[in-house]
Design an enzyme around this catalytic site. Structure first.
Site, PDB file in Angstrom:
ATOM      1  N   HIS A   1      59.489 -48.313 -37.608  1.00  0.00           N
ATOM      2  CA  HIS A   1      59.336 -48.249 -38.944  1.00  0.00           C
ATOM      3  C   HIS A   1      60.649 -48.890 -39.574  1.00  0.00           C
ATOM      4  O   HIS A   1      60.367 -49.629 -40.681  1.00  0.00           O
ATOM      5  CB  HIS A   1      59.222 -46.642 -39.360  1.00  0.00           C
ATOM      6  CG  HIS A   1      59.014 -46.509 -40.911  1.00  0.00           C
ATOM      7  ND1 HIS A   1      59.959 -46.536 -41.743  1.00  0.00           N
ATOM      8  CD2 HIS A   1      57.799 -46.077 -41.363  1.00  0.00           C
ATOM      9  CE1 HIS A   1      59.581 -46.411 -42.964  1.00  0.00           C
ATOM     10  NE2 HIS A   1      58.245 -46.260 -42.845  1.00  0.00           N
ATOM     11  N   GLY A   2      61.639 -48.523 -39.228  1.00  0.00           N
ATOM     12  CA  GLY A   2      62.733 -49.134 -39.850  1.00  0.00           C
ATOM     13  C   GLY A   2      63.456 -48.654 -41.025  1.00  0.00           C
ATOM     14  O   GLY A   2      64.606 -49.030 -41.207  1.00  0.00           O
ATOM     15  N   ASP A   3      62.933 -47.681 -41.774  1.00  0.00           N
ATOM     16  CA  ASP A   3      63.548 -46.823 -42.596  1.00  0.00           C
ATOM     17  C   ASP A   3      63.042 -45.391 -42.561  1.00  0.00           C
ATOM     18  O   ASP A   3      62.526 -45.141 -43.648  1.00  0.00           O
ATOM     19  CB  ASP A   3      63.232 -47.470 -44.148  1.00  0.00           C
ATOM     20  CG  ASP A   3      64.303 -47.096 -45.247  1.00  0.00           C
ATOM     21  OD1 ASP A   3      65.111 -46.312 -44.922  1.00  0.00           O
ATOM     22  OD2 ASP A   3      63.791 -47.270 -46.379  1.00  0.00           O
ATOM     23  N   LEU A   4      62.926 -44.614 -41.459  1.00  0.00           N
ATOM     24  CA  LEU A   4      62.355 -43.700 -41.355  1.00  0.00           C
ATOM     25  C   LEU A   4      63.175 -42.333 -41.836  1.00  0.00           C
ATOM     26  O   LEU A   4      64.118 -42.145 -41.017  1.00  0.00           O
ATOM     27  CB  LEU A   4      61.996 -43.513 -39.742  1.00  0.00           C
ATOM     28  CG  LEU A   4      60.990 -42.495 -39.546  1.00  0.00           C
ATOM     29  CD1 LEU A   4      59.576 -42.424 -39.952  1.00  0.00           C
ATOM     30  CD2 LEU A   4      61.073 -42.218 -38.067  1.00  0.00           C
TER      31      LEU A   4
ATOM     32  N   ASN B   1      60.143 -41.026 -46.851  1.00  0.00           N
ATOM     33  CA  ASN B   1      59.015 -42.184 -46.512  1.00  0.00           C
ATOM     34  C   ASN B   1      57.669 -41.638 -45.616  1.00  0.00           C
ATOM     35  O   ASN B   1      57.195 -42.228 -45.027  1.00  0.00           O
ATOM     36  CB  ASN B   1      59.743 -43.255 -45.805  1.00  0.00           C
ATOM     37  CG  ASN B   1      60.577 -44.030 -46.842  1.00  0.00           C
ATOM     38  OD1 ASN B   1      60.332 -44.115 -48.214  1.00  0.00           O
ATOM     39  ND2 ASN B   1      61.635 -45.190 -46.326  1.00  0.00           N
TER      40      ASN B   1
END
Length: 264
Positions: free
Chosen positions: A173-176, A180
Site C-alpha cells: 500500500h505504501g502509506d498504511l 487510510n
C-alpha cells in the site's frame, strides 16, 4: 468543479463539502441530485493514484470504485468508514494477506510519486537493499540536518546486514496507517490513499505500527518471517524521515530512536 464532476457522472452536483485529505490532493464530498454522494480528489498525481487503486483492487482487496478520472480530478465511490481499526485487526490481517501475496513483479514501481512536496523516487530493480538504500534513505540526506544525515548514511552503507537482498515481492500500500483504512462496524470496507510499490511486506507493517498499535495477535496472524521485529526500525525510518521533512519536531527524535535501535 461542480459542472465538470456532474458532466463526468451524468448527474447534477448539488453541493460540496471539503474533507480532510492527504498531502497530495484536495478532497471533497459531492452530493448529487439523485441523492448519492461521491468523493472528489484533485491534484497532480490522481491519475497515478487511480493506477494504484486498480492494482490493489486486482489483488482482491477492497478499495473505492473509480467513477471517473480526468485532468487532475478523480471521482470515487464513497465507502462507509465510521468504524475503528482497533476493532478490526483480524480482518485487516486477512485483507493484507491478499494484498501481500508474493508476485513475479520486479521491486519498485514504474512511476515516481510523492507525499506533498517530498518526492518518492521509484523505478524497478531486482536488488531490495539497493532500492531501500537509494530510494528510501539516501534520497533524504540533502534535506535533513547533518548529524541525522550522517547516521542515516552509515546505515545505508551497511544495509545488507539488516534487510534481505531479495525478499518475496509483494504489492505494498505504501502509506498504511489507520487514517487510510476504512472500517464499517468491525470489517475493513476499503483501503484509500495508496502510495504503492512492490517490495517487502514488512515495510507496510512498519508504517502501520508507527502510527497505530496492532496487538501481538495481529502480527501472529500475518505469519511473518523470523527476525521481522529487528527489521522494523529499518523500514520505519523511511516514513519518519518523510515526516521529519514535512513536519520536523518529534519525528526527528523518533528517527534517531530507530537508528539507536540499529546501532547507528
Amino acid at each position: 468543479m461542480f459542472a465538470r464532476a456532474g458532466s463526468l457522472l451524468g448527474v447534477r452536483v448539488v453541493s460540496a463539502a471539503r474533507l480532510s485529505g492527504g498531502d497530495l490532493s484536495s478532497v471533497s464530498r459531492l452530493t448529487l441530485a439523485d441523492g448519492r454522494s461521491v468523493i472528489a480528489k484533485r491534484g497532480p498525481l490522481v491519475e497515478e493514484e487511480a493506477t494504484m487503486l486498480l492494482a490493489i483492487h486486482e489483488a482482491d482487496v477492497p478499495v473505492p470504485a473509480i467513477l471517473a478520472v480526468e485532468n487532475g480530478m478523480m471521482l470515487l465511490e464513497e465507502l462507509p468508514g465510521s468504524g475503528r481499526v482497533a476493532r478490526s485487526w483480524g480482518h485487516l490481517a486477512d485483507v493484507l494477506d491478499h494484498l501481500h501475496r508474493p508476485t513475479r513483479e520486479r521491486l519498485g514501481w514504474d512511476s515516481d510519486y510523492g507525499f506533498g512536496p517530498v518526492a518518492i523516487s521509484n523505478g524497478r530493480t531486482d536488488n531490495w537493499v539497493a532500492f531501500w538504500a537509494e530510494k528510501r534513505l539516501v534520497c533524504h540526506l540533502p534535506h535533513i540536518e547533518p548529524h541525522l544525515a550522517h547516521r542515516v548514511s552509515r546505515l545505508a552503507d551497511r544495509l545488507a546486514n539488516h534487510i534481505p537482498p531479495a525478499p518475496p515481492v509483494a504489492l505494498l500500500h505504501g502509506d498504511l496507517w489507520g487514517g487510510n483504512i476504512l472500517v464499517d462496524k468491525d470489517q475493513i470496507s476499503g483501503l484509500i490513499d495508496p502510495a504503492c510499490y512492490y517490495g517487502d511486506r514488512e515495510a507496510d507493517l512498519a508504517m502501520l505500527g508507527l502510527f497505530d498499535q496492532p496487538p501481538a495477535a495481529f502480527y501472529d496472524a500475518c505469519g511473518l518471517e523470523e527476525g521481522w521485529q529487528e527489521r522494523q526500525p529499518v523500514y520505519r525510518l523511511w516514513p519518519l524521515l518523510v515526516h521529519v521533512r514535512l513536519f520536523g519536531g518529534a519525528y526527528h527524535q523518533q528517527a534517531g530512536a530507530c537508528l539507536d535501535m540499529l546501532g547507528f
